[in-house]
Design a protein around this motif. Structure first.
Motif, PDB file in Angstrom:
ATOM      1  N   LEU A 465      71.446   0.686 157.290  1.00 58.64           N
ATOM      2  CA  LEU A 465      70.555   0.559 156.140  1.00 58.64           C
ATOM      3  C   LEU A 465      70.352  -0.925 155.865  1.00 58.64           C
ATOM      4  CD1 LEU A 465      72.044   3.239 153.684  1.00 58.64           C
ATOM      5  CD2 LEU A 465      69.890   3.390 154.936  1.00 58.64           C
ATOM      6  N   GLU A 492      65.953   0.130 153.580  1.00 53.12           N
ATOM      7  CA  GLU A 492      66.324   0.655 152.263  1.00 53.12           C
ATOM      8  C   GLU A 492      65.114   0.825 151.355  1.00 53.12           C
ATOM      9  OE1 GLU A 492      70.903  -1.068 151.994  1.00 53.12           O
ATOM     10  OE2 GLU A 492      69.311  -2.026 150.821  1.00 53.12           O
ATOM     11  N   VAL A 511      77.977   4.480 158.296  1.00 55.40           N
ATOM     12  CA  VAL A 511      76.795   3.865 157.678  1.00 55.40           C
ATOM     13  C   VAL A 511      77.102   2.421 157.294  1.00 55.40           C
ATOM     14  CG1 VAL A 511      75.137   3.940 155.785  1.00 55.40           C
ATOM     15  CG2 VAL A 511      75.964   6.078 156.816  1.00 55.40           C
ATOM     16  N   ALA A 513      75.556  -0.484 155.183  1.00 54.66           N
ATOM     17  CA  ALA A 513      74.567  -0.631 154.120  1.00 54.66           C
ATOM     18  C   ALA A 513      74.538  -2.073 153.617  1.00 54.66           C
ATOM     19  CB  ALA A 513      74.874   0.316 152.963  1.00 54.66           C
ATOM     20  N   LYS A 519      70.247   0.292 147.585  1.00 52.01           N
ATOM     21  CA  LYS A 519      71.326   0.727 148.472  1.00 52.01           C
ATOM     22  C   LYS A 519      71.878   2.076 148.042  1.00 52.01           C
ATOM     23  CE  LYS A 519      75.582  -0.918 148.282  1.00 52.01           C
ATOM     24  NZ  LYS A 519      76.772  -1.787 148.445  1.00 52.01           N
ATOM     25  N   GLU A 520      72.186   2.248 146.759  1.00 50.90           N
ATOM     26  CA  GLU A 520      72.781   3.498 146.291  1.00 50.90           C
ATOM     27  C   GLU A 520      71.832   4.662 146.499  1.00 50.90           C
ATOM     28  OE1 GLU A 520      75.842   3.776 145.476  1.00 50.90           O
ATOM     29  OE2 GLU A 520      76.204   1.614 145.605  1.00 50.90           O
ATOM     30  N   SER A 522      69.624   4.911 148.861  1.00 55.38           N
ATOM     31  CA  SER A 522      69.590   5.205 150.298  1.00 55.38           C
ATOM     32  C   SER A 522      70.818   5.979 150.739  1.00 55.38           C
ATOM     33  CB  SER A 522      69.476   3.896 151.092  1.00 55.38           C
ATOM     34  OG  SER A 522      68.286   3.219 150.782  1.00 55.38           O
ATOM     35  N   LEU A 523      71.980   5.651 150.174  1.00 60.00           N
ATOM     36  CA  LEU A 523      73.195   6.400 150.495  1.00 60.00           C
ATOM     37  C   LEU A 523      73.075   7.840 150.012  1.00 60.00           C
ATOM     38  CD1 LEU A 523      75.898   3.724 149.542  1.00 60.00           C
ATOM     39  CD2 LEU A 523      75.245   4.425 151.844  1.00 60.00           C
ATOM     40  N   TYR A 536      81.215  10.468 150.863  1.00 59.86           N
ATOM     41  CA  TYR A 536      81.451   9.262 151.669  1.00 59.86           C
ATOM     42  C   TYR A 536      82.439   8.351 150.965  1.00 59.86           C
ATOM     43  CZ  TYR A 536      77.946   7.228 148.477  1.00 59.86           C
ATOM     44  OH  TYR A 536      77.252   6.818 147.367  1.00 59.86           O
ATOM     45  N   TYR A 548      80.484   2.502 155.258  1.00 58.49           N
ATOM     46  CA  TYR A 548      80.882   3.779 154.674  1.00 58.49           C
ATOM     47  C   TYR A 548      81.083   4.807 155.776  1.00 58.49           C
ATOM     48  CZ  TYR A 548      79.045   1.669 150.388  1.00 58.49           C
ATOM     49  OH  TYR A 548      78.808   0.829 149.327  1.00 58.49           O
ATOM     50  N   PHE A 550      80.819   8.828 156.224  1.00 59.90           N
ATOM     51  CA  PHE A 550      80.333  10.093 155.650  1.00 59.90           C
ATOM     52  C   PHE A 550      80.988  11.247 156.402  1.00 59.90           C
ATOM     53  CE2 PHE A 550      77.311   7.256 153.946  1.00 59.90           C
ATOM     54  CZ  PHE A 550      76.543   7.887 152.969  1.00 59.90           C
TER      55      PHE A 550
END
Length: 551
Positions: A465, A492, A511, A513, A519-520, A522-523, A536, A548, A550
């Motif tokens: 990301l 992102e 991931v 990022a 960012k948040e 996209s997660l 995650y 991260y 997942f």
């Protein structure tokens, strides 16, 4: 006459050979120390990645959106592929798009061409290590000449310099600054040799093949290594011309000298025309000019770079050493009033060479402090080329003054030697303290665990990301990305639903990022797109990136 002292054909004694052997042993120990810290280097500075990319580029780095890139695609940008080695025209072209001259990149490309397909820190360290070994001899030669062949002082300066943490850091930083140091020292050696011997200089005449021709060669390669070379050349040339005028009262010498410098730099510009754009129109050139003309930043910038030298070169004792030099000089002046035979000057040898080096070093240090980037401790790289000469001048002043005080106070020879031994211990103790307190830079040992994690998960699907405002930051994680089979790139800024079957159907995802405003989101988008994933957790952080897992 000084010229008569310098008999280069003088027969060597056993003591001379013992000293030369000691210098070789010293160099071997220092090289082993560099190799030790080279083994500890676990990651790369972002500029080091660019060194490999500029030297070995294949198709060009890019950041797709919602596409997979396999490992070989981006690995090929950092290595020389089979059949594509020794392509120096491509290296020069790629480098012309940036802000630096190409000579260092030619050297790195040559090393990588000898080992096609390999991406290794040792290729870059090896290129710098060669320059480091040459610099050892150049600094020793310079010290030997300036101090009128003082072997003890030459050994002391060489030891204090080579074991210093920031000098070792310069070898580990895979950029052009170790090679810039080589040409700065070589330039200093040429001028000092010309001033103290008749081999390169005769009154009323400058030897072309023994001084001007080597000078032109050094200028040509120095300019093509780093543009900061011009700064040192300017101050060295100014000081040298003033000496020529004082010595000969002859403008013809200055004209020939200046013409030689102009021709050599002109030849460098002709062979690399992009240099003019880099200096006068590039973002670094225009930015440096703006900083130099800003008088308000002078004190803060000089203080910044002065504190770096104090901490990393002299272990926080530079002001103390200057105070010691000042006090000892005052003591000798007082003693001289009582005894006219007491000498007060601060260094062995020819004082003109001392002041020439001091003038050139201070001019370079001040100008670079006004123009270089402020990057915390990594900014040491910009002043690295003159650190060795700074150590030479400081150590020589302390050594010579203390020795003359011992003699002026009628201290016997045994105590004088004990004082020399203490001085040797003092400067080496500074180096040891810097090493044990972790002042060797560019190791990035914290990256070791992240690379190991990447190796353990080499076959897991990886999502990148990236921040669309700074997509090139992706390549700051290259040492880890090169361990994975491939990666799925996502901007992102793109919040559309993910449709890739691997990302949407895997039981596990890694991931990377980038820090960004979305960012948040996209997660959460990744988690929402894959019903197999429950959540995650963060498993690592690096600069502007978070990693991260997942599951």
């Amino acid at each position: 006459m000084i010229e008569k002292k310098w008999d280069f054909n003088k027969k060597k004694t056993v003591r001379d050979y013992a000293w030369q052997l000691g210098m070789l042993v010293l160099l071997c120990l220092q090289v082993l120390l560099v190799l030790y810290y080279g083994g500890k280097k676990a990651g790369f500075h972002e500029d080091e990645y660019y060194s490999y990319y500029s030297s070995n580029r294949t198709a060009g780095l890019y950041e797709p959106d919602r596409e997979w890139l396999d490992k070989d695609t981006y690995r090929n940008e950092f290595v020389v592929l089979e059949g594509e080695g020794f392509n120096y025209s491509l290296v020069a072209t790629v480098q012309s798009w940036d802000v630096h001259p190409p000579f260092f990149y030619f050297l790195l490309h040559t090393a990588c061409s000898l080992f096609p397909g390999i991406f290794s820190k040792w290729l870059g360290i090896g290129v710098n290590l060669f320059a480091y070994a040459v610099n050892f001899f150049l600094l020793a030669w310079l010290t030997y000449m300036v101090t009128d062949r003082n072997k003890i002082l030459t050994f002391l300066v060489s030891a204090a310099h080579g074991f210093n943490a920031v000098i070792i850091s310069g070898v580990l930083f895979i950029r052009m600054y170790e090679w810039l140091t080589l040409f700065v020292l070589l330039l200093a050696c040429l001028h000092v040799r010309a001033m103290i011997t008749e081999h390169s200089m005769r009154k009323g005449d400058l030897s072309f093949h023994k001084f001007l021709l080597p000078l032109m060669f050094v200028n040509y390669l120095g300019f093509l290594t780093q543009y900061y070379y011009i700064i040192f050349l300017f101050f060295m040339a100014a000081g040298f011309c003033l000496w020529l005028l004082w010595r000969d009262k002859n403008l013809w010498n200055c004209f020939r000298y200046g013409l030689s410098c102009a021709v050599s730099i002109g030849m460098a510009v002709i062979s690399y025309p992009a240099s003019l754009a880099h200096i006068f129109r590039g973002y670094r050139g225009t930015g440096a000019a703006a900083e130099f003309l800003d008088g308000a930043n002078t004190a803060d910038r000089f203080r910044f770079f002065g504190s770096l030298m104090d901490e990393y070169v002299f272990d926080g004792h530079f002001l103390l050493l200057l105070a010691l030099i000042f006090v000892m000089t005052i003591v000798l002046f007082i003693r001289k009033k009582k005894n006219s035979e007491v000498k007060t000057f601060v260094i062995e040898g020819d004082y003109k060479t001392y002041f020439l080096l001091l003038f050139a070093v201070f001019g370079y240090f001040f100008t670079v402090s006004k123009t270089a980037l402020l990057l915390y401790e990594t900014s040491n790289r910009y002043e690295l080329p003159v650190y060795g000469i700074c150590m030479l001048l400081t150590i020589a002043a302390v050594y010579t003054l203390s020795g003359r005080i011992f003699r002026a106070l009628f201290i016997n020879e045994r105590l004088r030697r004990a004082g020399i031994a203490f001085l040797f211990f003092l400067f080496l103790a500074q180096d040891v303290h810097e090493l044990v307190t972790g002042k060797v830079l560019f190791l990035y040992e914290e990256d070791r665990d992240r690379v190991e994690y990447a190796k353990e998960n080499a076959h897991a699907p990886v999502v990148i990301l990236y921040n669309a405002a700074t997509p090139y930051h992706v390549w700051w994680c290259s040492d880890e990305l090169l361990e994975y089979d491939g990666a799925y790139f996502m901007s992102e800024d793109n919040q559309e639903e993910i449709t890739d079957r691997i990302v949407c159907g895997s039981h596990k995802l890694i991931v990377y990022a980038a820090d960004g405003d979305t960012k948040e989101e996209s997660l959460a988008l990744i988690l929402r797109s894959n019903p197999e994933l429950e959540g995650y957790r963060m498993v690592g952080q690096k600069s502007l990136w978070s990693v991260y897992e997942f599951e």
